[in-house]
Enzyme design. Sequence first.
Site, PDB file in Angstrom:
ATOM      1  N   GLY A 181      24.406   2.397 -10.938  1.00  0.00           N
ATOM      2  CA  GLY A 181      24.519   2.529 -12.289  1.00  0.00           C
ATOM      3  C   GLY A 181      25.511   3.343 -12.949  1.00  0.00           C
ATOM      4  O   GLY A 181      25.657   3.518 -14.141  1.00  0.00           O
ATOM      5  N   GLY A 183      28.983   2.724 -13.092  1.00  0.00           N
ATOM      6  CA  GLY A 183      30.108   2.108 -13.445  1.00  0.00           C
ATOM      7  C   GLY A 183      30.282   1.876 -15.068  1.00  0.00           C
ATOM      8  O   GLY A 183      29.171   1.777 -15.840  1.00  0.00           O
ATOM      9  N   CYS A 186      28.511  -1.146 -16.243  1.00  0.00           N
ATOM     10  CA  CYS A 186      27.092  -1.394 -15.731  1.00  0.00           C
ATOM     11  C   CYS A 186      25.959  -0.699 -16.764  1.00  0.00           C
ATOM     12  O   CYS A 186      26.303   0.564 -17.201  1.00  0.00           O
ATOM     13  CB  CYS A 186      26.963  -0.690 -14.488  1.00  0.00           C
TER      14      CYS A 186
END
EC number: 1.7.1.7
Length: 347
Positions: A181, A183, A186
């Site tokens: 999570g 990114g 993301c």
Amino acid sequence: MRIEEDLKLGFKDVLIRPKRSTLKSRSDVELERQFTFKHSGQSWSGVPIIAANMDTVGTFSMASALASFDILTAVHKHFSVEEWQAFINNSSADVLKHVMVSTGTSDADFEKTKQILDLNPALNFVCIDVANGYSEHFVQFVAKAREAWPTKTICAGNVVTGEMCEELILSGADIVKVGIGPGSVCTTRVKTGVGYPQLSAVIECADAAHGLGGMIVSDGGCTTPGDVAKAFGGGADFVMLGGMLAGHEESGGRIVEENGEKFMLFYGMSSESAMKRHVGGVAEYRAAEGKTVKLPLRGQVENTARDILGGLRSACTYVGASRLKELTKRTTFIRVLEQENRIFNNL
């Protein structure tokens, strides 16, 4: 249900405390690392940064460009065997040693990866990538890959906790990919409520992996060269970059034009854009866990690569580390409430 009370930290929550240094110049810092991997037995030397296996980052063009900086590229899994053959025919052995072959975990993925690896023995890295590395099926696939390719260096993930890091190493992974999570494109954390602040994940997983002779790559969460330094300072052996390498000529994203200005599309691999492109759309039983952004064109990636490596060298000089290998031992993190003076950020 239980609650863990100890605080978990991301890169934005800390700075690295400066320390006395005997280094006279940033040019004195050695960024190259030498590794021998636990299961494959392969030896490798280079700058331990990896371009992410996203189809708007991990392209053949990116691999060719970053190889000149001794940086790895995890080439995304959507290239065909024929496209791989063409790339290999036009690439030197030096470029190929900086390439990771990415794969999913289906039977078709396995067969395709086998065909690609058979094209050239210089392809020594396999990156087994799923969003959720906690499934039994994933662990079994890693073990299957290790049995099939005993001399290939296998990178597998993603996970964020020590016990699963150990599980993957014991199942055959040489390098565990850490991050759920963090990114830039993301949205897993907001769609699912699941995640782990990246710096704490790196620290925990590095401790677990190194105890077994394995390694980790910090995947996601870096927005600046300083974040890359923090990841290495936290114990990462490699750092994987997506957003920081997106938007370049080599990135492979679709170019769009608005009001006379050109932009490149960059999206997460679980986004609606990615699923429409590769599997025809978002399946009825799932939600997209990524977003699409438009980035101003950033030119060739070489300028960004130099900036990242320059920042990393500078970080080493601030703590007295003559080699990147020493950065973790020389790092003391301090918790902070601010990172920078932002008065002119909007100008």
